[in-house]
Design a protein around this motif. Structure first.
Motif, PDB file in Angstrom:
ATOM      1  N   THR A  24       0.827  -1.209   0.000  1.00  0.00           N
ATOM      2  CA  THR A  24       0.000   0.000   0.000  1.00  0.00           C
ATOM      3  C   THR A  24       0.859   1.257   0.000  1.00  0.00           C
ATOM      4  O   THR A  24       0.606   2.201  -0.753  1.00  0.00           O
ATOM      5  CB  THR A  24      -0.928   0.002   1.232  1.00  0.00           C
ATOM      6  N   TYR A  83     -16.166  -3.291   9.352  1.00  0.00           N
ATOM      7  CA  TYR A  83     -14.753  -3.369   9.018  1.00  0.00           C
ATOM      8  C   TYR A  83     -14.264  -1.976   8.649  1.00  0.00           C
ATOM      9  O   TYR A  83     -15.025  -1.158   8.120  1.00  0.00           O
ATOM     10  CB  TYR A  83     -14.509  -4.315   7.846  1.00  0.00           C
ATOM     11  N   SER A  84     -13.025  -1.695   8.916  1.00  0.00           N
ATOM     12  CA  SER A  84     -12.453  -0.382   8.622  1.00  0.00           C
ATOM     13  C   SER A  84     -11.444  -0.478   7.482  1.00  0.00           C
ATOM     14  O   SER A  84     -10.606  -1.383   7.459  1.00  0.00           O
ATOM     15  CB  SER A  84     -11.762   0.192   9.869  1.00  0.00           C
ATOM     16  N   GLU A  85     -11.539   0.461   6.561  1.00  0.00           N
ATOM     17  CA  GLU A  85     -10.575   0.563   5.464  1.00  0.00           C
ATOM     18  C   GLU A  85      -9.433   1.510   5.817  1.00  0.00           C
ATOM     19  O   GLU A  85      -8.482   1.652   5.048  1.00  0.00           O
ATOM     20  CB  GLU A  85     -11.280   1.071   4.191  1.00  0.00           C
ATOM     21  N   THR A  86      -9.520   2.177   6.955  1.00  0.00           N
ATOM     22  CA  THR A  86      -8.526   3.180   7.340  1.00  0.00           C
ATOM     23  C   THR A  86      -7.226   2.520   7.776  1.00  0.00           C
ATOM     24  O   THR A  86      -7.233   1.451   8.390  1.00  0.00           O
ATOM     25  CB  THR A  86      -9.066   4.043   8.492  1.00  0.00           C
ATOM     26  N   ARG A  87      -6.113   3.151   7.434  1.00  0.00           N
ATOM     27  CA  ARG A  87      -4.794   2.701   7.861  1.00  0.00           C
ATOM     28  C   ARG A  87      -4.049   3.887   8.472  1.00  0.00           C
ATOM     29  O   ARG A  87      -4.410   5.039   8.257  1.00  0.00           O
ATOM     30  CB  ARG A  87      -3.986   2.138   6.675  1.00  0.00           C
ATOM     31  N   SER A  90      -3.083   6.609   6.275  1.00  0.00           N
ATOM     32  CA  SER A  90      -4.128   7.552   5.875  1.00  0.00           C
ATOM     33  C   SER A  90      -4.121   8.799   6.755  1.00  0.00           C
ATOM     34  O   SER A  90      -4.746   9.806   6.411  1.00  0.00           O
ATOM     35  CB  SER A  90      -5.507   6.901   5.965  1.00  0.00           C
ATOM     36  N   GLY A 144      -8.224  -1.331  11.207  1.00  0.00           N
ATOM     37  CA  GLY A 144      -7.853  -1.646   9.823  1.00  0.00           C
ATOM     38  C   GLY A 144      -6.493  -2.305   9.716  1.00  0.00           C
ATOM     39  O   GLY A 144      -6.312  -3.269   8.973  1.00  0.00           O
ATOM     40  N   HIS A 147      -6.660  -5.874  10.923  1.00  0.00           N
ATOM     41  CA  HIS A 147      -7.656  -6.696  10.227  1.00  0.00           C
ATOM     42  C   HIS A 147      -8.684  -7.262  11.204  1.00  0.00           C
ATOM     43  O   HIS A 147      -9.099  -8.422  11.102  1.00  0.00           O
ATOM     44  CB  HIS A 147      -6.974  -7.828   9.450  1.00  0.00           C
TER      45      HIS A 147
END
Length: 327
Positions: A24, A83-87, A90, A144, A147
């Motif tokens: 990523t 679920y979270s897409e944030t990292r 970000s 995120g 996981h």
């Protein structure tokens, strides 16, 4: 060349064994190079990432997400799950804050190694700071990165006016924490953790706080528990020692504010913007407000059929955000 922060993030993800995060960040570096006009290098990076992901697609995917179990029955009104897409990549964080959050991730990812030596990973966090500073986003980013599902405690459902009911509902939440691994987020935590000596306090609130302290101290699950408040002065002092880490957030300094603005406007042309002047104009805004101001400026440019964000676009968006805060 690729920015220093991309190189640091690449090395961190490699050391932590997080292959997906490594790829990523590599894609983010490719986008950075493309914006700098290094199209050939950007394309080469993208192709390498695509090739790596293609090779991995035929094998077992590493670090599969923890299955998301939607709360049912009484829990359905107490907890929301997603679920979270944030990292963490970000977020725009100070080096010290990012280091502390990555330490949590490293300990979580290597918790078996720690437990084998009688040590426990950090898993009970108290986040303090003003609204919009990134506390809620931190909970989403940790979920995120690990996981794991993000379970947000709905305080409107938890707090009741009936004697004993709130403590009973709190027990249901901690039972879920023990049974279903995830990141459990108590926002506006001062509603539960207010000082027991407050003059306007009532017996029910004292009992709720005492119950929370007992449940938190007795919890030895694999879940991550995160509590956040905008009003640390209201918290009971007994709470602090029950958490593994107390992390303080603050309004952004000039460097952080500029990075937020630049990141949010990175897909558009911004050569005419005086960044120091924009940051100074936004003094007092939170991280979230700077991000919203940048988005407003981008919308204004795009809806005017322009690919260029002007200094006027950004200054008017910042002024509007500051006026909103004064109301």
């Amino acid at each position: 060349m690729t920015s220093a922060r991309h190189l640091v993030a690449l090395l961190q993800s490699h050391l932590e064994g997080d292959d997906e995060q490594f790829l990523t960040v590599a894609m983010q570096a490719a986008a950075h190079e493309a914006r700098q006009g290094h199209g050939k290098l950007a394309q080469q990076l993208r192709e390498l990432v695509d090739e790596s992901r293609a090779r991995r697609s035929g094998s077992a995917r590493p670090r599969e997400p923890v299955p998301l179990a939607q709360p049912r029955g009484d829990l359905a009104s107490l907890i929301s799950a997603r679920y979270s897409e944030t990292r963490l990549s970000s977020m725009v964080l100070s080096p010290a804050l990012e280091q502390r959050l990555r330490r949590v991730l490293v300990e979580q990812r290597q918790q078996q190694r720690l437990r084998a030596h009688g040590l426990r990973p950090r898993r009970k966090l108290l986040l303090l700071g003003p609204p919009g500073a990134g506390k809620t986003m931190t909970a989403a980013a940790l979920a995120g990165e690990l996981h794991m599902p993000l379970f947000t405690i709905v305080l409107d459902g938890l707090m009741t006016k009936f004697m004993g009911e709130t403590a009973a509902k709190l027990r249901l939440v901690f039972d879920a924490i023990a049974e279903t691994r995830g990141v459990y987020f108590f926002d506006e935590f001062d509603a539960i953790g207010a000082k027991r000596t407050e003059r306007n306090d009532v017996g029910e609130i004292r009992r709720v706080l005492n119950s929370f302290l007992q449940f938190l101290e007795g919890d030895d699950s694999d879940s991550l528990i995160i509590a956040a408040t905008n009003h640390p002065e209201l918290l009971d002092p007994a709470l602090y020692r029950r958490f593994d880490d107390v992390i303080e957030y603050s309004l952004p300094d000039g460097e952080i504010a500029r990075r937020i603005l630049e990141n949010r406007l990175s897909t558009l042309k911004t050569k005419g913007i005086d960044w120091p002047a924009a940051v100074a104009a936004g003094s007092g805004l939170s991280q979230a407000e700077f991000a919203l101001a940048a988005e407003d400026a981008a919308k204004q440019a795009l809806l005017a059929d322009r690919e260029v964000v002007t200094a006027e676009d950004l200054s008017s968006a910042i002024a509007e955000r500051k006026a909103t805060l004064r109301r």
